[in-house]
Design a protein around this motif. Structure first.
Motif, PDB file in Angstrom:
ATOM      1  N   SER A 281      81.465  39.681 -86.353  1.00 54.43           N
ATOM      2  CA  SER A 281      80.668  38.618 -86.952  1.00 54.43           C
ATOM      3  C   SER A 281      79.418  38.413 -86.106  1.00 54.43           C
ATOM      4  O   SER A 281      79.507  38.259 -84.887  1.00 54.43           O
ATOM      5  CB  SER A 281      81.486  37.329 -87.023  1.00 54.43           C
TER       6      SER A 281
ATOM      7  N   THR B 123      79.841  38.561 -91.574  1.00 55.20           N
ATOM      8  CA  THR B 123      81.144  38.919 -91.027  1.00 55.20           C
ATOM      9  C   THR B 123      81.757  40.068 -91.801  1.00 55.20           C
ATOM     10  O   THR B 123      81.706  40.087 -93.032  1.00 55.20           O
ATOM     11  CB  THR B 123      82.097  37.710 -91.082  1.00 55.20           C
TER      12      THR B 123
ATOM     13  N   ILE C 191      85.373  32.912 -86.594  1.00 55.06           N
ATOM     14  CA  ILE C 191      83.968  32.662 -86.903  1.00 55.06           C
ATOM     15  C   ILE C 191      83.640  31.180 -86.979  1.00 55.06           C
ATOM     16  O   ILE C 191      82.475  30.807 -87.011  1.00 55.06           O
ATOM     17  CB  ILE C 191      83.523  33.382 -88.194  1.00 55.06           C
TER      18      ILE C 191
END
Length: 147
Positions: free
Chosen positions: A94, A32, A17
């Motif tokens: 995510s 996420t 991420i």
């Protein structure tokens, strides 16, 4: 930005991420979800198999649907296959968007589809042998709310 992958080796969700802030100057929210192998029922291992000609194309199609439906800046969907052990990440979804609700809903939508789709077969190794894991009724109910 869409990053959709199947992996046979462990991954670091934080590293995945970390690419979002560079993806767009319009980014206002990142949501996420990371699913891990649970140690309940004395699980020693989890094995995930899949139907190779369908799995990655279907995951990419799902990512495209989620990006369009929730007006996302980007989506990361990474799923493990093979043998995993308790505590290891199985999946990371995510979503990045300009507003929080879109990111939250996109992750929920994507996970509901991943949990109930027949792209993966799961079985757990417990002290008494292997046990197949099927989606629960709740998984199907969760999926039905998006129709």
């Amino acid at each position: 930005m869409q990053d959709v992958r199947l992996l046979t080796t462990p991954f670091d969700p934080g590293a995945l991420i970390g690419s979002f802030p560079k993806a767009s100057p319009n980014l206002g929210a990142i949501c996420t979800f990371v699913g891990e192998v649970r140690p309940e029922h004395d699980v020693e291992a989890l094995e995930l198999t899949h139907y190779e000609p369908l799995t990655l194309p279907a995951m990419r199609e799902l990512a495209g649907i989620a990006c369009a439906r929730f007006d996302l800046v980007g989506l990361i969907m990474v799923h493990r296959i093979g043998m995993l052990h308790p505590g290891e990440p199985i999946v990371c979804v995510s979503a990045g968007s300009t507003h929080r609700r879109s990111a939250i809903d996109a992750v929920d939508f994507t996970m509901d589809h991943l949990k109930s789709a027949a792209w993966f077969w799961k079985r757990e190794l417990r002290p008494d042998g292997w046990h197949w894991i099927e989606p629960r009724e709740q998984d199907y109910s969760d999926l039905a709310r998006w129709k």
